[in-house]
Design a protein around this motif. Structure first.
Motif, mmCIF file in Angstrom:
data_model
loop_
_atom_site.group_PDB
_atom_site.id
_atom_site.type_symbol
_atom_site.label_atom_id
_atom_site.label_comp_id
_atom_site.label_asym_id
_atom_site.label_seq_id
_atom_site.Cartn_x
_atom_site.Cartn_y
_atom_site.Cartn_z
ATOM 1 N N ILE A 370 75.025 18.746 32.272
ATOM 2 C CA ILE A 370 75.203 20.072 32.563
ATOM 3 C C ILE A 370 75.483 20.618 31.064
ATOM 4 C CG2 ILE A 370 76.384 19.699 34.681
ATOM 5 C CD1 ILE A 370 79.174 19.830 33.227
ATOM 6 N N GLY A 371 75.292 19.750 30.150
ATOM 7 C CA GLY A 371 75.679 20.502 28.571
ATOM 8 C C GLY A 371 74.556 21.493 28.505
ATOM 9 N N LEU A 372 73.303 21.163 28.376
ATOM 10 C CA LEU A 372 72.284 22.127 28.001
ATOM 11 C C LEU A 372 72.052 23.231 28.990
ATOM 12 C CD1 LEU A 372 69.453 19.617 26.730
ATOM 13 C CD2 LEU A 372 71.216 20.922 25.561
ATOM 14 N N TRP A 373 72.323 23.046 30.270
ATOM 15 C CA TRP A 373 72.507 24.175 31.249
ATOM 16 C C TRP A 373 73.506 25.311 30.959
ATOM 17 C CZ3 TRP A 373 75.987 25.709 34.883
ATOM 18 C CH2 TRP A 373 75.619 26.989 35.837
ATOM 19 N N LEU A 374 74.556 24.753 30.687
ATOM 20 C CA LEU A 374 75.731 25.547 30.021
ATOM 21 C C LEU A 374 75.179 26.488 29.017
ATOM 22 C CD1 LEU A 374 79.049 23.841 30.621
ATOM 23 C CD2 LEU A 374 78.424 25.621 31.689
ATOM 24 N N VAL A 375 74.383 25.526 27.982
ATOM 25 C CA VAL A 375 74.206 26.483 26.704
ATOM 26 C C VAL A 375 73.265 27.542 26.993
ATOM 27 C CG1 VAL A 375 72.690 25.999 24.957
ATOM 28 C CG2 VAL A 375 74.387 24.282 25.214
ATOM 29 N N LYS A 376 72.100 27.141 27.914
ATOM 30 C CA LYS A 376 71.231 28.305 28.552
ATOM 31 C C LYS A 376 71.977 29.480 29.201
ATOM 32 C CE LYS A 376 69.173 27.740 32.410
ATOM 33 N NZ LYS A 376 68.214 27.171 33.406
ATOM 34 N N GLU A 377 72.857 29.179 29.970
ATOM 35 C CA GLU A 377 73.741 30.274 30.860
ATOM 36 C C GLU A 377 74.512 30.961 29.747
ATOM 37 O OE1 GLU A 377 73.195 30.936 33.979
ATOM 38 O OE2 GLU A 377 71.683 29.293 34.058
ATOM 39 N N ILE A 378 75.203 30.288 28.980
ATOM 40 C CA ILE A 378 76.058 31.123 27.798
ATOM 41 C C ILE A 378 75.267 31.947 26.934
ATOM 42 C CG2 ILE A 378 77.817 30.862 26.302
ATOM 43 C CD1 ILE A 378 78.714 28.163 27.684
ATOM 44 N N ILE A 379 73.896 31.242 26.521
ATOM 45 C CA ILE A 379 73.148 32.091 25.808
ATOM 46 C C ILE A 379 72.696 33.369 26.393
ATOM 47 C CG2 ILE A 379 70.754 31.867 24.881
ATOM 48 C CD1 ILE A 379 72.789 30.985 22.799
#
Length: 425
Positions: A370-379
């Motif tokens: 979920i790390g990179l998915w969280l990065v995408k959503e927060i960005i």
């Protein structure tokens, strides 16, 4: 048209034949553009009494009465029924006029057929447009359906027909799906929130025991290992709670002006134990020509974003290599780009699905995916972009964030101060 022409020619030939006599010879004159041949048979052989000049001389006597086409001419052949005057008459007329009329009729029929098809198609299109408008509304509404918009997304028109029933049925189905998703998200958020308290208590108790003097080395190592796992669980719970908020669109950003250079340096300092464990070195470059490193962002969310990228680079870096972080202004001067590059054991790594939630390339891979998915959503919440690439044994993750529109960088004694080109090993 051909039948009428045949009747006309036979009638004309019969009229001329009725006026014709063999003995004495009486031959009526034909009309313009018409040729005739008058003959009789004697001892089975034809005897020509009169023949008009022209092409008729090349036309043989037909084998039977009626109308035939020969050499582009129409030939009508009739025989007298009077036994005392057995005359025969062959009337020849040019077929151009008939062919012209037939050609005109064919063009007219083709044009009418084409116009009829076009009109039918246009009428069918107009009727289908109006008749299918309710279906198109359902299609357009279905295109925007997602997990965050499931209630009353399709407008209902009181038409009292099957389309109204279909629309209401779809809306009812979406409502049931929305209620089910809400229950899952509420459970997800509640479970994540409830786990935070016992984990915090366990961490505090272990930290207190570690501070006690005379603690056995074996027990101390065990507690430190448990503390590390508790910290990891707390991070996962925090990410799960953030996921629940993102899924339900219940997240609120508390933006403030932040110095991006200071945030990055603090985070890299925090992960020094992880870097030392894998014997990794870091190189951090700040753009000397950047006008500012100040951004409007939610500090907590920004820390999660950057920490995920840094930990991802550490986790998948080959031991003893260098992690490079580059911070520079974009060409348009309105965004700041932050890239993280690390060396990987493979020549390349598949990146197509890495931004999907809970995706892992293998079951043995560390983390929940979920790390990179969280990065995408927060960005995306901050109005930036996220891109990952992998080639030539290098994995690169790059984000862009909008720069602060108001204010400037740090002010010291009335002068702007920018982070200089920094390198930290």
């Amino acid at each position: 048209m051909i039948s009428d022409n045949n009747t006309y020619l036979l009638a004309m030939a019969q009229t001329l034949l009725d006026k014709t006599e063999i003995s004495p010879v009486i031959i009526p004159l034909p009309d313009n553009n018409t040729s005739i041949r008058v003959l009789y048979h004697s001892a089975g052989k034809p005897v020509t009494v009169f023949q008009s000049p022209g092409i008729i001389k090349n036309i043989s006597i037909p084998s039977k009465t009626g109308v035939t086409d020969t050499l582009g001419m129409r030939v009508a052949y009739v025989i007298s029924s009077n036994a005392d005057d057995p005359a025969e008459l062959m009337l020849v007329r040019n077929a151009d006029q008939l062919n012209h009329n037939l050609h005109y009729l064919l063009l007219l029929l083709f044009a009418c057929s084409l116009i009829s098809v076009l009109l039918a198609g246009l009428i069918a299109y107009i009727l289908s447009f109006y008749l299918l408008q309710p279906v198109q509304r359902i299609i357009n509404a279905a295109k925007v359906i997602n997990t965050n918009k499931l209630r009353d997304v399709i407008p209902v028109k009181k038409t009292n027909d099957e389309l109204q029933e279909l629309t209401e049925t779809i809306n009812t189905m979406l409502l049931r799906i929305d209620e089910s998703l809400q229950q899952q998200q509420n459970f997800f958020a509640s479970a994540s929130h409830e786990l935070k308290t016992p984990l915090a208590i366990m961490r505090a108790e272990i930290e207190v025991h570690l501070l006690k003097p005379g603690l056995a080395t074996q027990l101390s190592n065990l507690m430190e290992s448990q503390l590390s796992e508790i910290n990891r669980l707390e991070q996962v719970v925090q990410e799960f709670l953030l996921i629940s908020q993102l899924k339900s669109k219940g997240i609120t950003l508390h933006k403030q002006q932040l110095d991006l250079s200071s945030v990055i340096l603090k985070l890299f300092h925090r992960v020094q134990p992880l870097l030392q464990e894998k014997e990794l070195k870091t190189t951090i470059h700040f753009d000397k020509e950047a006008e500012t490193f100040m951004i409007w962002a939610d500090e907590d969310k920004l820390n999660i974003l950057l920490m995920n990228l840094i930990e991802n680079a550490i986790k998948y870096s080959a031991a003893g290599t260098i992690i490079t972080c580059c911070v520079q202004q974009t060409l348009q001067k309105n965004h700041i780009a932050i890239s993280f590059k690390n060396t990987i054991p493979e020549e390349s790594f598949p990146t197509e699905n890495l931004q999907n939630a809970f995706h892992r390339e293998t079951l043995q891979a560390n983390g929940a995916g979920i790390g990179l998915w969280l990065v995408k959503e927060i960005i995306h919440l901050h109005g930036g972009n996220f891109n990952i690439t992998s080639a030539d044994f290098i994995f690169e993750a790059e984000i862009t964030l909008p720069l602060t529109k108001f204010g400037a960088v740090h002010q010291i004694d009335g002068q702007s101060v920018y982070p200089t080109h920094m390198k930290k090993n």
